[in-house]
Design an enzyme around this catalytic site. Structure first.
Site, short mmCIF file in Angstrom:
data_model
loop_
_atom_site.label_atom_id
_atom_site.label_comp_id
_atom_site.label_asym_id
_atom_site.label_seq_id
_atom_site.Cartn_x
_atom_site.Cartn_y
_atom_site.Cartn_z
N HIS A 299 94.66 38.69 62.34
CA HIS A 299 95.13 38.79 63.73
C HIS A 299 94.07 38.38 64.74
CE1 HIS A 299 98.40 41.85 62.42
NE2 HIS A 299 98.76 40.61 62.20
N TYR B 251 92.01 43.59 76.86
CA TYR B 251 91.03 43.21 75.83
C TYR B 251 89.60 43.40 76.29
CZ TYR B 251 94.95 41.77 73.13
OH TYR B 251 96.11 41.81 72.42
C1 BV8 Z 1 105.09 36.87 63.67
C2 BV8 Z 1 96.40 41.88 67.51
C3 BV8 Z 1 106.43 34.94 63.57
C4 BV8 Z 1 96.65 42.30 68.91
C5 BV8 Z 1 98.43 42.60 66.44
C6 BV8 Z 1 111.67 43.15 63.80
C7 BV8 Z 1 111.50 43.41 62.45
C8 BV8 Z 1 110.39 42.90 61.75
C9 BV8 Z 1 109.45 42.12 62.41
C10 BV8 Z 1 109.62 41.87 63.74
C11 BV8 Z 1 110.72 42.38 64.44
N1 BV8 Z 1 110.62 41.99 65.73
C12 BV8 Z 1 109.48 41.24 65.87
C13 BV8 Z 1 108.89 41.14 64.66
C14 BV8 Z 1 107.68 40.42 64.33
C15 BV8 Z 1 106.46 41.19 64.80
C16 BV8 Z 1 106.51 42.62 64.33
O1 BV8 Z 1 106.25 42.92 63.18
N2 BV8 Z 1 106.83 43.52 65.29
C17 BV8 Z 1 106.86 44.94 64.98
C18 BV8 Z 1 106.50 45.73 66.25
C19 BV8 Z 1 108.27 45.29 64.51
N3 BV8 Z 1 105.33 40.53 64.19
C20 BV8 Z 1 104.76 39.49 64.81
O2 BV8 Z 1 105.09 39.11 65.91
C21 BV8 Z 1 103.68 38.75 64.03
N4 BV8 Z 1 103.97 37.36 64.11
O3 BV8 Z 1 105.96 37.52 63.12
O4 BV8 Z 1 105.19 35.54 63.90
C22 BV8 Z 1 106.21 33.50 63.53
C23 BV8 Z 1 106.60 32.82 62.38
C24 BV8 Z 1 106.41 31.46 62.34
C25 BV8 Z 1 105.79 30.81 63.42
C26 BV8 Z 1 105.38 31.52 64.54
C27 BV8 Z 1 105.58 32.89 64.61
C28 BV8 Z 1 102.32 38.94 64.66
C29 BV8 Z 1 101.90 40.38 64.62
C30 BV8 Z 1 100.46 40.48 65.10
C31 BV8 Z 1 100.42 41.18 66.42
N5 BV8 Z 1 99.03 41.46 66.74
N6 BV8 Z 1 97.14 42.78 66.68
C32 BV8 Z 1 95.75 43.43 69.26
O5 BV8 Z 1 95.05 43.96 68.37
O6 BV8 Z 1 95.77 43.77 70.44
S1 BV8 Z 1 99.29 43.84 65.70
C33 BV8 Z 1 98.47 45.33 65.83
O7 BV8 Z 1 99.34 46.39 65.42
C34 BV8 Z 1 97.35 45.49 64.85
O8 BV8 Z 1 96.60 44.33 64.68
C35 BV8 Z 1 98.03 45.90 63.58
O9 BV8 Z 1 98.31 44.77 62.80
C36 BV8 Z 1 99.36 46.38 64.03
C37 BV8 Z 1 99.70 47.73 63.46
O10 BV8 Z 1 98.66 48.52 63.67
P1 BV8 Z 1 97.94 49.31 62.45
O11 BV8 Z 1 96.71 48.57 62.12
O12 BV8 Z 1 98.86 49.61 61.32
O13 BV8 Z 1 97.59 50.60 63.22
P2 BV8 Z 1 98.59 51.76 63.56
O14 BV8 Z 1 98.03 52.50 64.73
O15 BV8 Z 1 99.99 51.24 63.63
O16 BV8 Z 1 98.48 52.67 62.26
C38 BV8 Z 1 97.23 53.25 61.94
C39 BV8 Z 1 97.44 54.00 60.65
O17 BV8 Z 1 96.19 54.56 60.27
C40 BV8 Z 1 98.42 55.15 60.79
O18 BV8 Z 1 99.32 55.12 59.71
C41 BV8 Z 1 97.53 56.40 60.73
O19 BV8 Z 1 98.16 57.46 60.02
C42 BV8 Z 1 96.36 55.90 59.92
N7 BV8 Z 1 95.09 56.58 60.27
C43 BV8 Z 1 94.69 57.03 61.49
N8 BV8 Z 1 93.46 57.57 61.38
C44 BV8 Z 1 93.07 57.45 60.08
C45 BV8 Z 1 94.12 56.82 59.36
N9 BV8 Z 1 94.04 56.58 58.05
C46 BV8 Z 1 92.92 56.97 57.41
N10 BV8 Z 1 91.89 57.58 58.02
C47 BV8 Z 1 91.93 57.83 59.34
N11 BV8 Z 1 90.89 58.44 59.93
#
Ligand code: BV8
Length: 233
Positions: A109, A56
């Site tokens: 987040h 971070y």
């Molecule tokens: C929770 C902060 C429960 C950290 C982040 C299995 C199935 C389903 C869910 C889960 C599972 N196993 C675990 C889970 C839950 C888990 C989850 O979803 N895991 C995923 C990996 C499967 N989720 C959690 O743990 C969440 N909490 O579920 O809690 C709970 C319930 C009750 C009580 C207590 C707990 C918490 C998730 C938050 C994690 N923290 N961020 C940090 O930033 O370091 S997540 C992090 O990745 C980001 O914040 C963001 O949210 C996430 C995804 O990133 P994106 O923003 O989408 O970025 P990405 O790179 O993926 O995509 C970018 C997009 O932009 C692309 O599509 C690209 O094409 C496009 N792009 C690129 N350039 C451009 C563009 N578009 C337009 N113009 C451009 N120029």
């Protein structure tokens, strides 16, 4: 097309990509050889706080070197000029929406420029490095602070407010997110309960693309200003 009054916008790392901030998926979710899911967790912080602080600290420093882009500026303009309800829910921990002037904004987040004291629970602004034994400004305890960021396995901020806004939304717009992370990836489903119109603006189809009524593919800096101009017209 029924009258649009309430808009909910979800943004992800893609809206900040053209400002020069890395997205999560671009590097296959890798940072310095670590999977983001392995670094952005409470377990990783307990196991190796210095590694997580460095992850971070490097991003916080980078944030001071970049600027909001035309997509952030367009959303801030919509926020200022839209007469109805509007909420920008960002998954991003950067402050580019704020620096562009957005007001009706929620960081689900957490925020890179915010620290959280594990001793006295104080949350505080912090622009420098949080590692190296930073002290809590309130209780002065050294080395007991963490980034105020929601890690994997932790509950995102503002979920009640977000769900209420989604259930009231006439339009839900998802911008620059891969739809890989929940609960944000499920917001389009909640919006559809109330028959809201749904629009995805992204570089390429997200994992939830099929759930959207309309999809626009291209760079956020081009597509978001175009959409805002149409919406305010
Ligand atoms: C929770 C902060 C429960 C950290 C982040 C299995 C199935 C389903 C869910 C889960 C599972 N196993 C675990 C889970 C839950 C888990 C989850 O979803 N895991 C995923 C990996 C499967 N989720 C959690 O743990 C969440 N909490 O579920 O809690 C709970 C319930 C009750 C009580 C207590 C707990 C918490 C998730 C938050 C994690 N923290 N961020 C940090 O930033 O370091 S997540 C992090 O990745 C980001 O914040 C963001 O949210 C996430 C995804 O990133 P994106 O923003 O989408 O970025 P990405 O790179 O993926 O995509 C970018 C997009 O932009 C692309 O599509 C690209 O094409 C496009 N792009 C690129 N350039 C451009 C563009 N578009 C337009 N113009 C451009 N120029």
């Amino acid at each position: 097309m029924h009258e649009i009054d309430n808009i909910v916008i979800l943004t992800g790392a893609g809206i900040s990509a053209e400002s020069g901030l890395n997205t999560f998926r671009a590097a296959d979710g890798l940072w310095e050889g670590h999977r983001v899911e392995d670094v952005a967790t409470p377990e990783a912080f307990l196991r190796d706080p210095d590694l997580v602080h460095e992850f971070y600290d490097v991003r916080r420093k980078r944030l001071g070197e970049v600027e909001p882009n035309a997509a952030h500026v367009a959303l801030a303009r919509l926020d200022a000029e839209w007469p109805g309800e509007l909420l920008i829910v960002t998954q991003n921990v950067d402050d580019l929406h704020e620096r562009a002037g957005a007001k009706r904004l929620l960081h689900m987040h957490g925020e890179l420029l915010q620290g959280w004291c594990l001793r006295c629970d104080e949350r505080f602004g912090w622009a420098g490095a949080l590692g190296e034994g930073a002290a809590c400004p309130r209780c002065q305890t050294h080395g007991m602070v963490r980034p105020d960021i929601v890690w994997f396995g932790e509950m995102p901020y503002g979920m009640e407010r977000i769900e209420a806004a989604l259930l009231e939304a006439d339009l839900f717009v998802s911008i620059g997110t891969s739809g890989a992370v929940y609960p944000a990836a499920g917001f389009v489903q909640t919006a559809k309960y109330r028959a809201a119109r749904t629009l995805e603006i992204n570089l390429e189809p997200s994992q939830g693309s099929i759930f959207f009524d309309e999809r626009r593919f291209g760079l956020a800096s081009a597509e978001v200003p175009r959409w805002v101009d149409e919406t305010l017209f």
